[in-house]
Motif scaffolding. Structure first.
Motif, PDB file in Angstrom:
ATOM      1  N   THR A 133       0.834  -1.200   0.000  1.00  0.00           N
ATOM      2  CA  THR A 133       0.000   0.000   0.000  1.00  0.00           C
ATOM      3  C   THR A 133       0.868   1.249   0.000  1.00  0.00           C
ATOM      4  OG1 THR A 133      -1.694  -1.199   1.196  1.00  0.00           O
ATOM      5  CG2 THR A 133      -1.823   1.190   1.268  1.00  0.00           C
TER       6      THR A 133
ATOM      7  N   GLU B  97      -7.466  -2.343  -3.766  1.00  0.00           N
ATOM      8  CA  GLU B  97      -6.705  -2.911  -2.647  1.00  0.00           C
ATOM      9  C   GLU B  97      -7.315  -4.230  -2.189  1.00  0.00           C
ATOM     10  OE1 GLU B  97      -4.257  -2.079  -0.297  1.00  0.00           O
ATOM     11  OE2 GLU B  97      -3.660  -0.049  -0.865  1.00  0.00           O
TER      12      GLU B  97
ATOM     13  N   HIS C 191      -3.356  -0.387  10.149  1.00  0.00           N
ATOM     14  CA  HIS C 191      -3.070  -1.394   9.134  1.00  0.00           C
ATOM     15  C   HIS C 191      -4.162  -2.458   9.157  1.00  0.00           C
ATOM     16  CE1 HIS C 191      -0.997  -4.572   6.910  1.00  0.00           C
ATOM     17  NE2 HIS C 191      -0.321  -3.591   6.371  1.00  0.00           N
TER      18      HIS C 191
HETATM   19 MG   LIG Z   1      -2.026  -2.892   2.306  1.00  0.00          MG
END
Ligand SMILES: [Mg+2]
Ligand SMILES: Nc1ncnc2c1ncn2[C@@H]1O[C@H](COP(=O)(O)OP(=O)(O)O)[C@@H](O)[C@H]1O
Length: 570
Positions: free
Chosen positions: A221, A330, A520
């Protein structure tokens, strides 16, 4: 005469005649002169050109005479700076901003821009309340992601059939990142690969697909964020597949479409549809998207996958006409087959459109779909591996710069992390937490490390973290309150923020609800895993009820998702 794309900004002082009555005319004159000087200085230092003064109004154009990569962002930064200066002078102003094509006449004694964007910006300035910066749809689209906005509804413009939708700019998001995530190490080749893929996409006006694979916490990311931040003159939209996403198959696409059109999750259907029409600039596409995607719900709604694919393709083509488009999906390892089909189709079928599709996934994606990206000559795969020992050391030194962690501990953290930056960050946080600081040994996996940090929390903070995990990667304050009626949520949340388990989300998809996100995804997963089945079922039920109360129809899918979970944990 020349046609150019520019961003136009209008500033006017609020009630300067009232000021005249109240003060000595000489003082007024001096203040107003200072206002002109300060405003011109702000505009020029951000690369804009001051065009004319009419009364107390100032018009500025960014992109004239010289185009910059980020004229829209510059205009907004200038707008915030002007507001601050005006405020410091004890005055108040209203600002309107819009982007679009202008006609520049530089044969006259001074340069002079005219055009639709000028008319709209001038009108938005008039409707702005004192202290407000009001944006039109084009500038909002160009500056998406760099400014936090709030819906300000439609505004009628003289001589135009349709009203334009407007937004209030709340604050600039060009803020420095926090200490534990600021440093970026290595990844030069990977960034270059992404940059090249974008450059080729723009050059050839053909879509391409890059899939970034890697283990949790390895930096996928972050890599994509660094790339996107450096990619100027592009529109970036993000969507995230949800774990166990049954029933919300097209959620990631729907969130991209909604953010491109400024539609909040709880927007009533009629308003959402209206915005979609404005954003699509074509009623046929808007109609199709609305029906095929259920706009709010991302449900298939009886439409065939083919129709949906077609609508999404047209939508992307249209967006990419304004400037190159980057679509970031994502957590693609959790995406369902029909969504994967649409994404693969988009990558192949987009015509004459600079669209870069970036998919971020754990390696499991290939187990689920071994052929992913296969058969497309414009698809690339990028496997993100561990940071090198040197890079890890650099990161640890940056993370622990202001602590007195003994060298032996640092060495141990480095060894256990095996080049996983999330592991390094989490160890740095352990050293920073007073409760967890006493952790005797560093666990072997990043999951175990996170679990240990959660364990070290006091009971109320831990409960609130579990509730947040149940809501999702992004969660709302109101939902926490509903789940934890007997807890001091504010206090627990403060602790979670301070320990960097979670962070405030700049934009909430439910109006009037403060949103937060897990630092996260893995933290959320570990926290969710600590919930007992009985708790899960009950809490998903409570949450479904909260959602139903908050916005019964618009959030029906989120509600269904939680009801589904309440039932399926058994
Ligand atoms: Mg990620
Ligand atoms: N190259 C890097 N340099 C510094 N920090 C990094 C780097 N890559 C990742 N990080 C940090 O490590 C954490 C995990 O990275 P992230 O990109 O979220 O991992 P992933 O998406 O692969 O799960 C984030 O907080 C991120 O800021």
């Amino acid at each position: 005469m020349e046609r150019k794309l520019a961003t136009v900004l209008f500033v006017d002082l609020v009630d300067s005649t009232g000021l005249v009555d109240a003060l000595d005319p000489e003082i007024v004159q001096r203040r107003v002169r200072e206002y002109f000087d300060e405003t011109s200085a702000c505009i020029e230092s951000h690369g804009g050109m001051v065009e004319k003064f009419a009364g107390d109004a100032v018009m500025a154009a960014f992109g004239v005479p010289r185009t910059h990569e980020d004229d829209a962002q510059r205009a907004l930064r200038a707008a915030f700076a002007v507001m601050e200066k005006v405020h410091a002078l004890g005055l108040e102003a209203r600002i309107g901003v819009e982007a679009g094509e202008v006609v520049v006449d530089d044969t006259a004694s001074s340069t002079f821009a005219t055009g639709e964007a000028v008319n709209v910006a001038a009108r938005l300035q008039q409707v702005a309340a004192p202290g407000e910066i009001v944006l039109g749809p084009s500038v909002r689209r160009l500056a998406a992601g760099s400014v936090e906005v709030e819906d300000a509804g439609p505004v009628e413009i003289k001589g135009r059939r349709d009203a334009v939708w407007t937004w209030r700019a709340i604050r600039s998001l060009d803020v420095p990142r926090r200490a534990t995530t600021a440093w970026f190490v290595g990844r030069e080749q990977e960034l270059e690969l992404l940059e090249n893929a974008l450059a080729r996409t723009v050059r050839d006006r053909r879509a391409s697909l890059v899939t970034v694979y890697g283990d949790p916490g390895i930096g996928k990311t972050r890599l994509v964020s660094e790339f996107v931040e450096g990619a100027e003159r592009t529109t970036t939209l993000r969507g995230r597949a949800l774990p166990y996403g049954e029933g919300i198959t097209y959620w990631p696409l729907a969130s991209m479409i909604k953010s491109s059109a400024g539609i909040s999750d709880d927007a009533p259907a009629a308003e959402a549809f209206e915005k979609l029409r404005l954003c699509c600039e074509s009623e046929a596409v808007a109609d199709l998207l609305a029906v095929a995607l259920g706009v709010l719900g991302a449900a298939e709604d009886g439409r065939t996958a083919g129709e949906l694919t077609w609508a999404v393709t047209l939508w992307a083509e249209q967006l990419a006409q304004a400037q190159p488009l980057v679509l970031v999906f994502e957590d693609v390892q959790w995406a369902e087959e029909p969504l994967l089909d649409v994404v693969e189709h988009l990558a192949r079928a987009l015509r004459d459109s600079p669209v870069l599709i970036v998919c971020v996934a754990r390696p499991d994606l290939l187990e689920m779909r071994p052929s992913w990206g296969g058969g497309n000559p414009r698809a690339l795969a990028l496997e993100l591996g561990a940071l090198s020992p040197d890079e890890s050391r650099e990161l640890v030194d940056a993370l622990l710069a202001r602590t007195d962690v003994p060298p032996a501990q640092r060495a141990l953290a480095l060894e256990k992390a095996e080049g996983n930056p999330l592991f390094l960050e989490e160890t740095a946080r352990v050293f920073g937490d007073e409760d967890a600081g006493t952790l005797r040994r560093i666990p072997d996996s990043v999951q175990a490390l996170i679990a240990a940090r959660i364990d070290a929390l006091d009971a109320p903070a831990k409960r609130v973290l579990q509730h947040a995990a149940l809501i999702g990667r992004v969660f709302w304050r109101g939902a926490l309150d509903a789940l934890s009626p007997d807890l001091d949520v504010a206090c627990a949340l403060d602790k979670l923020l301070e320990r960097e388990f979670v962070t405030p989300e700049s934009h909430s998809s439910i109006s009037g609800e403060r949103a937060f996100r897990f630092q996260h995804g893995l933290i959320r997963e570990v926290a969710y895993g600590t919930l007992t089945k009985a708790h899960r079922a009950e809490d998903h039920q409570t949450l479904a009820a909260w959602v139903a109360e908050r916005a019964p129809e618009e959030l029906a899918d989120i509600r269904a998702y939680h009801l589904d979970h309440a039932a399926s944990v058994w």
